[in-house]
Design an enzyme around this catalytic site. Structure first.
Site, PDB file in Angstrom:
ATOM      1  N   HIS A 193       0.282  -7.052  -2.357  1.00 36.66           N
ATOM      2  CA  HIS A 193       0.058  -5.661  -2.745  1.00 36.66           C
ATOM      3  C   HIS A 193       0.106  -4.741  -1.536  1.00 36.66           C
ATOM      4  O   HIS A 193       0.684  -3.668  -1.564  1.00 36.66           O
ATOM      5  CB  HIS A 193      -1.315  -5.518  -3.393  1.00 36.66           C
ATOM      6  N   GLU A 434      25.760 -16.152  -3.925  1.00 32.77           N
ATOM      7  CA  GLU A 434      24.642 -16.578  -3.084  1.00 32.77           C
ATOM      8  C   GLU A 434      24.618 -18.080  -2.867  1.00 32.77           C
ATOM      9  O   GLU A 434      23.810 -18.598  -2.116  1.00 32.77           O
ATOM     10  CB  GLU A 434      23.314 -16.092  -3.678  1.00 32.77           C
ATOM     11  N   ASP A 458      19.497 -15.672  -0.274  1.00 31.41           N
ATOM     12  CA  ASP A 458      19.731 -17.039  -0.726  1.00 31.41           C
ATOM     13  C   ASP A 458      20.959 -17.647  -0.063  1.00 31.41           C
ATOM     14  O   ASP A 458      20.982 -18.840   0.214  1.00 31.41           O
ATOM     15  CB  ASP A 458      19.867 -17.092  -2.252  1.00 31.41           C
ATOM     16  N   ARG A 468      13.247 -20.653   2.782  1.00 28.42           N
ATOM     17  CA  ARG A 468      12.762 -19.334   3.186  1.00 28.42           C
ATOM     18  C   ARG A 468      11.241 -19.261   3.250  1.00 28.42           C
ATOM     19  O   ARG A 468      10.674 -18.432   3.931  1.00 28.42           O
ATOM     20  CB  ARG A 468      13.211 -18.289   2.152  1.00 28.42           C
ATOM     21  N   CYS A 505      23.705  -7.049  -1.295  1.00 29.75           N
ATOM     22  CA  CYS A 505      22.439  -6.543  -1.825  1.00 29.75           C
ATOM     23  C   CYS A 505      21.205  -7.262  -1.284  1.00 29.75           C
ATOM     24  O   CYS A 505      20.102  -7.005  -1.717  1.00 29.75           O
ATOM     25  CB  CYS A 505      22.446  -6.581  -3.341  1.00 29.75           C
TER      26      CYS A 505
END
Lengths: 573, 90
Positions: A193, A434, A458, A468, A505
């Site tokens: 958050h 990816e 990815d 990752r 992206c």
């Protein structure tokens, strides 16, 4: 006072200098003391008053949330209100005060301990999680008892730096008023958050700074270097001077960036570059419109599916997609179908794979649960009557999968035709590039798809075989590895050959150090976090696509990452 | 008098936070004493936290005990709420 540094994970860049403002963890501060028999009544009264204060605070927060029509925060506040009124908080602690002649804070804490041990015996994972709610309610009561300032006081100095254990969604709402210059939290990761909030507010922040509240004192002078994930406590004159200079530069840059908001995104040689935004839910659309993005290049629908037991139905999905399409007023909205699995799990993930990144995730999951996929496809298609929507398929690895996807899209369309529901029959279907196998064989996919979108996060993970989420190998994660650059360039060329749109992206798209390299490779579509758009646009305005072509070719011929780095620095000079 | 009713929980998630709140809120409106029995536990149906911590899953059966002036009305409304799946989707 001696100067020292603390390290954490940088989640939002920039520099802030201010006084530390520690938000305490009230539960840890509670001490026991015995009260006199004749003050039991007063102690109980003090407790009731505290509970009433918390109640009215929560009611106020709820009202504010309703005004902003935010996500699901409201119902979570209702649950807290119910808990407050429950005997477990309203009655039992009073009995503890009577029986043990203890202070009200201690009574609440003992009662919470009772509740937590009961919650621990429950098998149901969802119900077990509610113990966090119970703890938050108890903490609020204790804070009211201790007469703490509420989490945020509105009058505090906006240059202060918040040091907290973590930031809860309820606190986050109040922080949106921009009352701090930076956050440092002990807990959290890139997607906590705190991180999301900090990026949204565009203020520097560092998370996962262990024991921050122990080593930093209230009113210490703190420099937060969000670019490097470092905080400097009690800096000496020289360091302070240096950082004040850096901070001013950062502020000037930010101001300059705002000026280019309305300038068309074109290179010096008049080549148009489309800058789109990545979003996770409806509430992100505002920032997309604010930075004048050309559209939404990636809507990650899995966030609609996360943190809930029951998956969203067709109607709920349709309404979300439609609202987004409508608010983008005819600009492109690329909706990526559910990319669940690996680090983003939803209730649709029924099995736990030994290696989730390579398991049943994204399109594989959707093809194994066609009803789930058809529901989403129908919702997207229905929304396509209200804007310029495209469908993007994640994690394709073979043409066979693509064939199945197309068949299911056809079926979804047929079912809508039968029901006489309008949709865009010409809707474009794209694929995420990816998986290395697809990037290597990009031409075959470019021939069959309407557009390509390169998901660099990815692609790097799979090409370099690096998890990752595993810290121990993160130093090997290298976005300018020659193999990665070749795969990206190969994909761009393939798309050009078939005259199809191609965009980048992943995180690489938002990295201003790579913008010129991509333009040199012939890329004309980028999609990134809205907060990166202006920084990247600045690079574009300084670029000459023709000149960059030959420089990019030089980079692509290079097989040494270090030399690539040197070449990149030259390009960015 | 006391009314004893057995009823099955049919909403998908069982008595999680929201249904527990709704049930406790409803029971709080009656003057009768109302309890929920499940396995060896007996708890007051007016306490949301206690209901939640019973951890009642989908399809399990619970027993409702109501005793007092408005026990009939209370029992009927409780049945109605549970049968309506607490307003959740099927």
């Amino acid at each position: 006072m001696s100067t020292f540094n603390v390290h954490g994970i940088s989640v939002s860049s920039g520099i802030a200098i201010g006084k530390a403002n520690l938000v305490t963890n009230a539960l840890m501060e509670v001490h026991y003391y015995k009260i006199k028999k004749d003050t039991i009544k007063d102690e109980i009264k003090r407790l009731s008053q505290a509970i009433n204060t918390v109640k009215s605070d929560l009611v106020n927060i709820k009202k504010e949330l309703q005004k902003k029509s935010s996500n699901n925060f409201e119902s979570f506040i209702d649950i807290h209100l119910m808990m407050l009124e429950d005997n477990n908080f309203s009655l039992n602690p009073q009995q503890i005060i009577k029986k043990e002649q203890c202070n009200a804070e201690w009574a609440i804490k003992s009662q919470l301990d009772n509740l937590l041990s009961k919650f621990d015996d429950i098998d149901d994972a969802y119900i077990k999680e509610r113990k966090l709610d119970a703890a938050q309610v108890a903490e609020r009561i204790i804070k009211a008892l201790l007469g703490h300032q509420k989490q945020i006081s509105k009058t505090q100095n906006p240059s202060n730096i918040l040091i907290a254990h973590d930031i809860s969604p309820a606190d986050a709402l109040q922080f949106k008023k921009n009352s701090y210059a930076a956050f440092i939290t002990e807990h959290g990761g890139t997607n906590s958050h705190t991180a999301i909030l900090a990026r949204g507010l565009n203020i520097p922040s560092i998370v996962a700074v262990k024991n921050a509240r122990k080593i930093i004192n209230n009113n210490d002078t703190v420099i937060v270097d969000g670019d490097n994930g470092i905080a400097i406590i009690n800096p000496n004159k020289h360091i302070l001077k240096e950082y004040e200079y850096k901070k001013n530069q950062w502020i000037i840059e930010k101001k300059k960036l705002k000026k280019i908001k309305n300038i068309p995104s074109k290179t010096l040689d008049k080549k148009e570059i489309s800058l789109m935004a990545n979003i996770e839910d409806l509430s992100d659309v505002k920032s997309v419109l604010d930075c004048k993005a050309a559209g939404i290049g990636l809507f990650r629908t899995e966030f609609l599916f996360m943190n809930r037991k029951q998956l969203p139905g067709e109607q709920e999905q349709y309404e979300t997609y439609r609202s987004i399409a409508k608010s983008m007023k005819g600009r492109t909205v690329v909706i990526r179908t559910l990319d669940s699995g690996a680090d983003k799990t939803t209730a649709a993930d029924k099995t736990q794979a030994t290696n989730p990144a390579l398991g049943l995730r994204a399109i594989r999951l959707c093809l194994s649960q066609p009803h789930l996929f058809i529901t989403q496809l129908r919702a997207i298609l229905k929304a396509s009557a209200f804007g310029k929507i495209r469908i993007l398929i994640p994690m394709l690895s073979s043409l066979g999968e693509l064939k199945q996807v197309k068949l299911l899209i056809k079926r979804a369309k047929e079912s809508l035709v039968l029901e006489k529901i309008k949709f865009d029959n010409e809707i474009l279907i794209g694929g995420m590039i990816e998986i290395p196998a697809v990037a290597i064989n990009a031409e075959a996919f470019a021939a069959e798809l309407d557009f390509l979108s390169i998901g660099t996060n990815d692609l790097i993970q799979y090409t370099l075989a690096i998890d990752r989420t595993d810290d121990s190998v993160s130093h090997l994660y290298n976005s300018i590895h020659p193999a990665i650059l070749k795969l990206i360039s190969n994909t761009i060329d393939a798309a050009k050959k078939f005259n199809k749109d191609v965009s980048v992206c992943g995180e690489m798209a938002g990295d201003p150090k790579l913008t010129k390299l991509f333009i040199g490779m012939g890329l004309t579509n980028f999609s990134m976090h809205p907060s990166s758009i202006l920084t990247v646009k600045k690079q574009i305005l300084e670029s000459d696509a023709t000149k960059l072509r030959s420089m990019s070719n030089k980079v692509l011929k290079q097989n040494d990452s270090e030399k690539i780095e040197t070449l990149l620095n030259k390009i960015n000079l | 008098m006391m009314i004893k009713t057995q009823i099955q929980i049919i909403n998908k998630l069982g008595l999680h936070a929201r249904p527990s709140s709704k049930l406790a809120e409803l029971c709080g409106q009656y003057s009768s004493n109302i309890w929920i029995l499940k396995d060896d536990n007996k708890i007051s149906a007016k306490n949301m936290m206690d209901i939640l911590m019973l951890a009642v899953p989908h399809k399990s059966k619970i027993t409702i005990l109501a005793e007092g002036n408005d026990e009939k009305e209370a029992t009927n409304q409780i049945k109605k709420l549970i049968k309506s799946r607490f307003g959740e989707e099927e």
